[in-house]
Design a protein around this motif. Structure first.
Motif, PDB file in Angstrom:
ATOM      1  N   PRO A 244      57.172  30.047  39.083  1.00 60.66           N
ATOM      2  CA  PRO A 244      56.091  29.643  38.184  1.00 60.66           C
ATOM      3  C   PRO A 244      55.272  30.848  37.739  1.00 60.66           C
ATOM      4  N   VAL A 245      54.676  30.743  36.569  1.00 63.04           N
ATOM      5  CA  VAL A 245      53.800  31.791  36.066  1.00 63.04           C
ATOM      6  C   VAL A 245      52.578  31.882  36.980  1.00 63.04           C
ATOM      7  N   THR A 246      52.245  33.101  37.397  1.00 61.50           N
ATOM      8  CA  THR A 246      51.116  33.306  38.302  1.00 61.50           C
ATOM      9  C   THR A 246      49.923  33.852  37.535  1.00 61.50           C
ATOM     10  N   ILE A 247      48.787  33.186  37.673  1.00 61.67           N
ATOM     11  CA  ILE A 247      47.548  33.593  37.011  1.00 61.67           C
ATOM     12  C   ILE A 247      46.525  33.966  38.074  1.00 61.67           C
ATOM     13  N   LEU A 248      45.924  35.126  37.915  1.00 67.14           N
ATOM     14  CA  LEU A 248      44.825  35.526  38.789  1.00 67.14           C
ATOM     15  C   LEU A 248      43.520  35.185  38.090  1.00 67.14           C
ATOM     16  N   LEU A 249      42.774  34.258  38.666  1.00 66.73           N
ATOM     17  CA  LEU A 249      41.502  33.800  38.115  1.00 66.73           C
ATOM     18  C   LEU A 249      40.359  34.411  38.926  1.00 66.73           C
ATOM     19  N   VAL A 250      39.453  35.096  38.246  1.00 64.16           N
ATOM     20  CA  VAL A 250      38.280  35.667  38.915  1.00 64.16           C
ATOM     21  C   VAL A 250      37.037  35.067  38.269  1.00 64.16           C
ATOM     22  N   GLU A 251      36.370  34.193  39.008  1.00 62.37           N
ATOM     23  CA  GLU A 251      35.222  33.422  38.503  1.00 62.37           C
ATOM     24  C   GLU A 251      34.280  33.161  39.673  1.00 62.37           C
ATOM     25  N   ASP A 252      33.001  33.499  39.521  1.00 58.11           N
ATOM     26  CA  ASP A 252      32.067  33.372  40.649  1.00 58.11           C
ATOM     27  C   ASP A 252      31.515  31.959  40.820  1.00 58.11           C
TER      28      ASP A 252
ATOM     29  N   VAL B 236      48.043  29.491  40.590  1.00 61.72           N
ATOM     30  CA  VAL B 236      46.754  30.151  40.406  1.00 61.72           C
ATOM     31  C   VAL B 236      46.279  30.755  41.721  1.00 61.72           C
ATOM     32  N   LEU B 237      45.964  32.035  41.682  1.00 57.94           N
ATOM     33  CA  LEU B 237      45.261  32.714  42.764  1.00 57.94           C
ATOM     34  C   LEU B 237      43.851  32.982  42.267  1.00 57.94           C
ATOM     35  N   SER B 238      42.863  32.818  43.125  1.00 51.67           N
ATOM     36  CA  SER B 238      41.489  32.938  42.641  1.00 51.67           C
ATOM     37  C   SER B 238      40.623  33.777  43.561  1.00 51.67           C
ATOM     38  N   ALA B 239      39.575  34.328  42.951  1.00 49.67           N
ATOM     39  CA  ALA B 239      38.583  35.112  43.684  1.00 49.67           C
ATOM     40  C   ALA B 239      37.225  34.810  43.090  1.00 49.67           C
ATOM     41  N   GLY B 240      36.180  34.964  43.915  1.00 57.41           N
ATOM     42  CA  GLY B 240      34.825  34.649  43.476  1.00 57.41           C
ATOM     43  C   GLY B 240      33.987  35.841  43.099  1.00 57.41           C
ATOM     44  N   ASP B 241      34.538  37.052  43.206  1.00 57.63           N
ATOM     45  CA  ASP B 241      33.805  38.251  42.799  1.00 57.63           C
ATOM     46  C   ASP B 241      34.793  39.319  42.349  1.00 57.63           C
ATOM     47  N   GLY B 242      34.275  40.334  41.673  1.00 57.02           N
ATOM     48  CA  GLY B 242      35.136  41.339  41.078  1.00 57.02           C
ATOM     49  C   GLY B 242      35.901  42.182  42.072  1.00 57.02           C
ATOM     50  N   LEU B 243      35.269  42.579  43.164  1.00 61.57           N
ATOM     51  CA  LEU B 243      35.939  43.439  44.145  1.00 61.57           C
ATOM     52  C   LEU B 243      37.084  42.701  44.834  1.00 61.57           C
ATOM     53  N   THR B 244      36.859  41.427  45.173  1.00 62.07           N
ATOM     54  CA  THR B 244      37.945  40.635  45.763  1.00 62.07           C
ATOM     55  C   THR B 244      39.066  40.439  44.748  1.00 62.07           C
ATOM     56  N   GLY B 245      38.682  40.222  43.496  1.00 65.72           N
ATOM     57  CA  GLY B 245      39.692  40.083  42.449  1.00 65.72           C
ATOM     58  C   GLY B 245      40.522  41.347  42.305  1.00 65.72           C
ATOM     59  N   LEU B 246      39.879  42.507  42.423  1.00 63.17           N
ATOM     60  CA  LEU B 246      40.600  43.773  42.329  1.00 63.17           C
ATOM     61  C   LEU B 246      41.576  43.929  43.490  1.00 63.17           C
ATOM     62  N   GLU B 247      41.153  43.503  44.676  1.00 59.29           N
ATOM     63  CA  GLU B 247      42.048  43.568  45.838  1.00 59.29           C
ATOM     64  C   GLU B 247      43.263  42.672  45.645  1.00 59.29           C
TER      65      GLU B 247
ATOM     66  N   PHE C 117      44.518  41.703  42.830  1.00 58.72           N
ATOM     67  CA  PHE C 117      45.340  42.296  41.772  1.00 58.72           C
ATOM     68  C   PHE C 117      46.239  43.389  42.342  1.00 58.72           C
ATOM     69  N   ARG C 118      45.698  44.204  43.221  1.00 53.82           N
ATOM     70  CA  ARG C 118      46.471  45.320  43.779  1.00 53.82           C
ATOM     71  C   ARG C 118      47.506  44.861  44.799  1.00 53.82           C
ATOM     72  N   GLU C 119      47.309  43.681  45.358  1.00 55.04           N
ATOM     73  CA  GLU C 119      48.208  43.201  46.418  1.00 55.04           C
ATOM     74  C   GLU C 119      49.480  42.557  45.878  1.00 55.04           C
ATOM     75  N   GLY C 120      49.467  42.080  44.655  1.00 53.10           N
ATOM     76  CA  GLY C 120      50.638  41.351  44.170  1.00 53.10           C
ATOM     77  C   GLY C 120      50.814  41.423  42.678  1.00 53.10           C
ATOM     78  N   ARG C 121      51.918  40.841  42.220  1.00 54.25           N
ATOM     79  CA  ARG C 121      52.226  40.822  40.801  1.00 54.25           C
ATOM     80  C   ARG C 121      51.700  39.544  40.178  1.00 54.25           C
ATOM     81  N   HIS C 122      51.070  39.692  39.022  1.00 53.47           N
ATOM     82  CA  HIS C 122      50.535  38.536  38.312  1.00 53.47           C
ATOM     83  C   HIS C 122      51.010  38.580  36.871  1.00 53.47           C
ATOM     84  N   ASP C 123      51.232  37.418  36.282  1.00 56.75           N
ATOM     85  CA  ASP C 123      51.693  37.348  34.900  1.00 56.75           C
ATOM     86  C   ASP C 123      50.549  37.428  33.913  1.00 56.75           C
ATOM     87  N   LEU C 124      49.345  37.027  34.357  1.00 59.00           N
ATOM     88  CA  LEU C 124      48.180  37.032  33.474  1.00 59.00           C
ATOM     89  C   LEU C 124      46.918  37.020  34.318  1.00 59.00           C
TER      90      LEU C 124
END
Length: 244
Positions: free
Chosen positions: A9-17, A36-47, A49-56
């Motif tokens: 499935p297409v993987t989306i990283l959502l970063v929304e507080d 969908v993978l999600s994070a509640g702040d920018g630094l967690t979202g950056l982590e 992002f760096r840990e895996g591959r995302h399509d969007l």
């Protein structure tokens, strides 16, 4: 088809507080089959992002710690993955800042699910763009053959391999985000021809309506920074054209 053969499935990283928005967007996208993978702040979202591959990546502008603009810039240091920004009010400064940071498009919160999914699908299509073969009778573009026999479009020291989707400037590869590449390919297909913003919105952004032309103007500015400021000419009151 077995489960093992089924496409991932297409993987989306959502970063929304905002937790309510984060959960509602996640559930809505999962109903359309997205992972969908999600994070509640920018630094967690950056982590993440760096840990895996995302399509969007789907990023809110206003985030604690590292805001969405800064996060987009950090992502663009190493990745050309499609980035869709979310702005609370469609504020002009938020929109411009997000697009200048390297985002491909934006949506305004509260996000209509149908609009969000349409923008995501459009971005994903741009990311896997496969150009059609040019008509045999088309001799209006400056072409030559590469070492492997493929046709190349040449504009001075700028070379566009439309089959391999490779752009080089003075022999060096140029890294373009999906939307920047689509925009250049659209210009290269019509060198010397003025393309208005509505045409570019339809053909590059895949909008079925005349959307916000700021996305065109800001993407043209980013493209100019990468291929040369004088490559794309502004024709005031009409649009843009690629110099032959």
């Amino acid at each position: 088809m077995s489960e093992e053969d089924a496409p991932a499935p297409v993987t989306i990283l959502l970063v929304e507080d905002d937790e309510v928005i984060r959960m509602s967007v996640t559930l809505a996208l999962e109903r359309y089959g997205y992972r969908v993978l999600s994070a509640g702040d920018g630094l967690t979202g950056l982590e993440l992002f760096r840990e895996g591959r995302h399509d969007l990546l789907l990023l809110d502008v206003m985030l604690p710690g590292l805001d969405g603009i800064g996060l987009c810039r950090r992502i663009r240091e190493t990745s050309m993955d499609p980035v869709l920004m979310m702005s609370a009010r469609g504020d002009a400064l938020d929109v411009v800042s997000g697009l200048e940071a390297g985002a491909d498009d934006y949506v305004v919160k509260p996000v209509d699910t149908a609009v969000l999914v349409a923008r995501i699908r459009s971005l994903l299509r741009r990311a896997v763009y496969t150009p059609a073969a040019p008509p045999a009778a088309d001799r209006g573009r400056p072409e030559r053959s590469g070492a492997d026999g493929r046709a190349l479009l040449v504009f001075g020291d700028l070379t566009v391999d439309t089959a391999g989707l490779v752009v080089s400037l003075a022999g060096r590869p140029v890294a373009l985000a999906p939307t920047e590449l689509r925009l250049l390919l659209e210009f290269a297909a019509h060198p010397g021809t003025v393309l208005d913003r509505q045409t570019l919105l339809r053909n590059v952004w895949d909008y079925g309506w005349d959307g916000d032309s700021r996305v065109v103007d800001l993407c043209v500015q980013r493209l100019r920074r990468k291929i040369g400021a004088d490559r794309v000419e502004t024709v005031r009151g009409f649009g843009y054209k690629l110099r032959r």
